[in-house]
Design a protein around this motif. Structure first.
Motif, PDB file in Angstrom:
ATOM      1  N   ALA A 206       0.857  -1.182   0.000  1.00 27.29           N
ATOM      2  CA  ALA A 206       0.000   0.000   0.000  1.00 27.29           C
ATOM      3  C   ALA A 206       0.894   1.233   0.000  1.00 27.29           C
ATOM      4  CB  ALA A 206      -0.909   0.005   1.227  1.00 27.29           C
ATOM      5  N   GLU A 207       0.424   2.293  -0.602  1.00 22.87           N
ATOM      6  CA  GLU A 207       1.200   3.539  -0.605  1.00 22.87           C
ATOM      7  C   GLU A 207       0.980   4.279   0.713  1.00 22.87           C
ATOM      8  OE1 GLU A 207       3.490   4.494  -2.733  1.00 22.87           O
ATOM      9  OE2 GLU A 207       3.177   2.569  -3.728  1.00 22.87           O
ATOM     10  N   ILE A 208       1.155   3.535   1.791  1.00 21.74           N
ATOM     11  CA  ILE A 208       0.987   4.069   3.143  1.00 21.74           C
ATOM     12  C   ILE A 208       2.238   3.706   3.936  1.00 21.74           C
ATOM     13  CG2 ILE A 208      -0.402   4.014   5.253  1.00 21.74           C
ATOM     14  CD1 ILE A 208      -2.773   3.096   3.538  1.00 21.74           C
ATOM     15  N   TYR A 209       2.788   4.674   4.636  1.00 15.62           N
ATOM     16  CA  TYR A 209       4.011   4.449   5.397  1.00 15.62           C
ATOM     17  C   TYR A 209       3.759   4.809   6.858  1.00 15.62           C
ATOM     18  CZ  TYR A 209       5.995   4.153   0.750  1.00 15.62           C
ATOM     19  OH  TYR A 209       6.252   3.779  -0.544  1.00 15.62           O
ATOM     20  N   PHE A 210       4.394   4.060   7.742  1.00 18.49           N
ATOM     21  CA  PHE A 210       4.166   4.268   9.170  1.00 18.49           C
ATOM     22  C   PHE A 210       5.456   4.703   9.852  1.00 18.49           C
ATOM     23  CE2 PHE A 210       5.100  -0.187   8.378  1.00 18.49           C
ATOM     24  CZ  PHE A 210       6.045  -0.515   9.340  1.00 18.49           C
ATOM     25  N   ASP A 211       5.322   5.364  10.977  1.00 11.75           N
ATOM     26  CA  ASP A 211       6.469   5.852  11.732  1.00 11.75           C
ATOM     27  C   ASP A 211       6.930   4.806  12.743  1.00 11.75           C
ATOM     28  OD1 ASP A 211       6.453   8.346  10.457  1.00 11.75           O
ATOM     29  OD2 ASP A 211       4.932   9.113  11.853  1.00 11.75           O
ATOM     30  N   TRP A 212       8.211   4.856  13.056  1.00 11.55           N
ATOM     31  CA  TRP A 212       8.749   3.991  14.104  1.00 11.55           C
ATOM     32  C   TRP A 212       8.214   4.443  15.454  1.00 11.55           C
ATOM     33  CZ3 TRP A 212      11.579   4.413  18.579  1.00 11.55           C
ATOM     34  CH2 TRP A 212      12.160   3.234  19.070  1.00 11.55           C
ATOM     35  N   ARG A 213       7.819   3.477  16.289  1.00  7.28           N
ATOM     36  CA  ARG A 213       7.306   3.786  17.616  1.00  7.28           C
ATOM     37  C   ARG A 213       8.026   2.944  18.658  1.00  7.28           C
ATOM     38  NH1 ARG A 213       0.762   3.851  17.608  1.00  7.28           N
ATOM     39  NH2 ARG A 213       1.301   3.435  19.791  1.00  7.28           N
ATOM     40  N   GLU A 214       8.257   3.536  19.819  1.00  3.34           N
ATOM     41  CA  GLU A 214       8.955   2.821  20.883  1.00  3.34           C
ATOM     42  C   GLU A 214       8.162   1.620  21.382  1.00  3.34           C
ATOM     43  OE1 GLU A 214      10.098   5.349  24.057  1.00  3.34           O
ATOM     44  OE2 GLU A 214      11.524   6.515  22.868  1.00  3.34           O
ATOM     45  N   ASP A 215       6.842   1.692  21.280  1.00  4.34           N
ATOM     46  CA  ASP A 215       6.000   0.608  21.780  1.00  4.34           C
ATOM     47  C   ASP A 215       5.451  -0.260  20.648  1.00  4.34           C
ATOM     48  OD1 ASP A 215       4.368   2.522  20.659  1.00  4.34           O
ATOM     49  OD2 ASP A 215       2.801   2.365  22.192  1.00  4.34           O
ATOM     50  N   ARG A 216       6.096  -0.181  19.477  1.00  2.00           N
ATOM     51  CA  ARG A 216       5.598  -0.961  18.346  1.00  2.00           C
ATOM     52  C   ARG A 216       6.750  -1.240  17.388  1.00  2.00           C
ATOM     53  NH1 ARG A 216       0.114   1.125  15.620  1.00  2.00           N
ATOM     54  NH2 ARG A 216      -0.449   1.044  17.848  1.00  2.00           N
ATOM     55  N   ASN A 217       7.653  -2.131  17.806  1.00  2.00           N
ATOM     56  CA  ASN A 217       8.793  -2.495  16.973  1.00  2.00           C
ATOM     57  C   ASN A 217       9.273  -3.882  17.378  1.00  2.00           C
ATOM     58  OD1 ASN A 217      11.127  -2.167  19.012  1.00  2.00           O
ATOM     59  ND2 ASN A 217      10.059  -0.192  19.162  1.00  2.00           N
ATOM     60  N   LEU A 218      10.189  -4.430  16.619  1.00  3.95           N
ATOM     61  CA  LEU A 218      10.632  -5.806  16.849  1.00  3.95           C
ATOM     62  C   LEU A 218      11.293  -5.967  18.213  1.00  3.95           C
ATOM     63  CD1 LEU A 218      10.955  -8.664  15.693  1.00  3.95           C
ATOM     64  CD2 LEU A 218      13.134  -7.925  14.701  1.00  3.95           C
ATOM     65  N   GLN A 219      12.129  -4.994  18.611  1.00  2.00           N
ATOM     66  CA  GLN A 219      12.802  -5.090  19.902  1.00  2.00           C
ATOM     67  C   GLN A 219      11.792  -5.070  21.053  1.00  2.00           C
ATOM     68  OE1 GLN A 219      13.812  -3.045  17.373  1.00  2.00           O
ATOM     69  NE2 GLN A 219      15.494  -4.424  16.817  1.00  2.00           N
ATOM     70  N   HIS A 220      10.779  -4.222  20.932  1.00  2.00           N
ATOM     71  CA  HIS A 220       9.746  -4.153  21.967  1.00  2.00           C
ATOM     72  C   HIS A 220       8.987  -5.470  22.052  1.00  2.00           C
ATOM     73  CE1 HIS A 220       5.657  -3.006  23.489  1.00  2.00           C
ATOM     74  NE2 HIS A 220       6.408  -2.399  24.390  1.00  2.00           N
ATOM     75  N   TYR A 221       8.707  -6.055  20.913  1.00  7.92           N
ATOM     76  CA  TYR A 221       8.019  -7.346  20.880  1.00  7.92           C
ATOM     77  C   TYR A 221       8.842  -8.419  21.601  1.00  7.92           C
ATOM     78  CZ  TYR A 221       6.392 -11.790  18.981  1.00  7.92           C
ATOM     79  OH  TYR A 221       5.966 -13.083  18.847  1.00  7.92           O
TER      80      TYR A 221
END
Length: 242
Positions: A206-221
């Motif tokens: 999709a031509e939609i891009y999201f921002d990096w979030r401290e509570d939503r990333n691989l390391q947080h997971y």
């Protein structure tokens, strides 16, 4: 330890010290006799390595001395070779090409090509690639969307055979020793989900891009998983393939 490896380690020890280092200290570190170290130091000096010092006082390397850009021990080369075989067996085409290109550069500067070829294919080391198949089908595109933080939609088949379509934010890939999984933020569930790559049937961007979030990333997971394990509880991970 072979003499060539020992000489390399001696040079590294000398480079790591700002002050003199005694032959006894080197001998203890390499688990050989002081007499062996004295012979090795003499061999290095005769070969042109600028070592200053004397027996009973200590030795140091001239500050201007530098090693060639690539010098590996046999065990280091085997470790790198294992990593390359793992990439070739389990990764996508783009990463395979990058790994092969990197090793061509290493091979070009190694002093002993025949020695390299012997290390390249040891008889006791093999990483089968017969399971690569579908796992690598989408890995290149997924790597790209993860880097760009680009939203995607996937057609997915669960373990029970049920099909679903999900719009997700891809966050990272994890290899569990048997299969690759995609960690993503599921927009429908509004939480982390994992998807097995070999069960992804189709993928569209999709031509939609999201921002990096401290509570939503691989390391947080991963921190969430580790925290649950630390509490001696079976981590209730949301896995689409479970």
């Amino acid at each position: 330890m072979r003499k060539a490896e020992r000489l390399f380690q001696i040079v590294n020890l000398l480079r790591s010290r700002r002050t003199v280092i005694t032959a006894k200290t080197i001998a203890d570190a390499l688990e050989v006799s002081e007499r062996t170290i004295y012979r090795d130091l003499q061999a290095l000096m005769l070969s042109g390595v600028p070592i200053d010092g004397e027996a009973g006082v200590g030795y140091r390397l001239a500050k201007s001395y530098t090693l060639p850009p690539v010098m590996f021990t046999e065990s280091e080369l085997r470790a790198l070779m294992l990593g390359m075989q793992m990439v070739k067996a389990w990764a996508g085409n783009d990463m395979i090409q990058s790994a092969e290109s990197a090793f061509e550069k290493i091979q070009a500067v190694l002093p002993d090509q025949q020695h390299y070829r012997q290390i390249q294919q040891p008889s006791w080391l093999m990483v089968p690639d017969f399971m690569r198949g579908k796992m690598a089908q989408f890995s290149d595109d997924l790597n790209d969307t993860i880097d760009k933080r680009q939203q995607i939609t996937i057609a997915y088949q669960r373990q029970d055979g049920e099909h679903s379509t999900r719009s997700i934010h891809p966050l990272g890939l994890i290899y569990w020793g048997k299969t690759w999984t995609l960690v993503a933020w599921c927009l429908m569930r509004d939480e982390y989900r994992m998807f097995r790559l070999d069960r992804i049937q189709a993928m569209t961007r999709a031509e939609i891009y999201f921002d990096w979030r401290e509570d939503r990333n691989l390391q947080h997971y991963m921190q969430q998983m580790e925290s649950k394990e630390a509490q001696n509880a079976c981590p209730e991970v949301n896995r689409e393939f479970s």
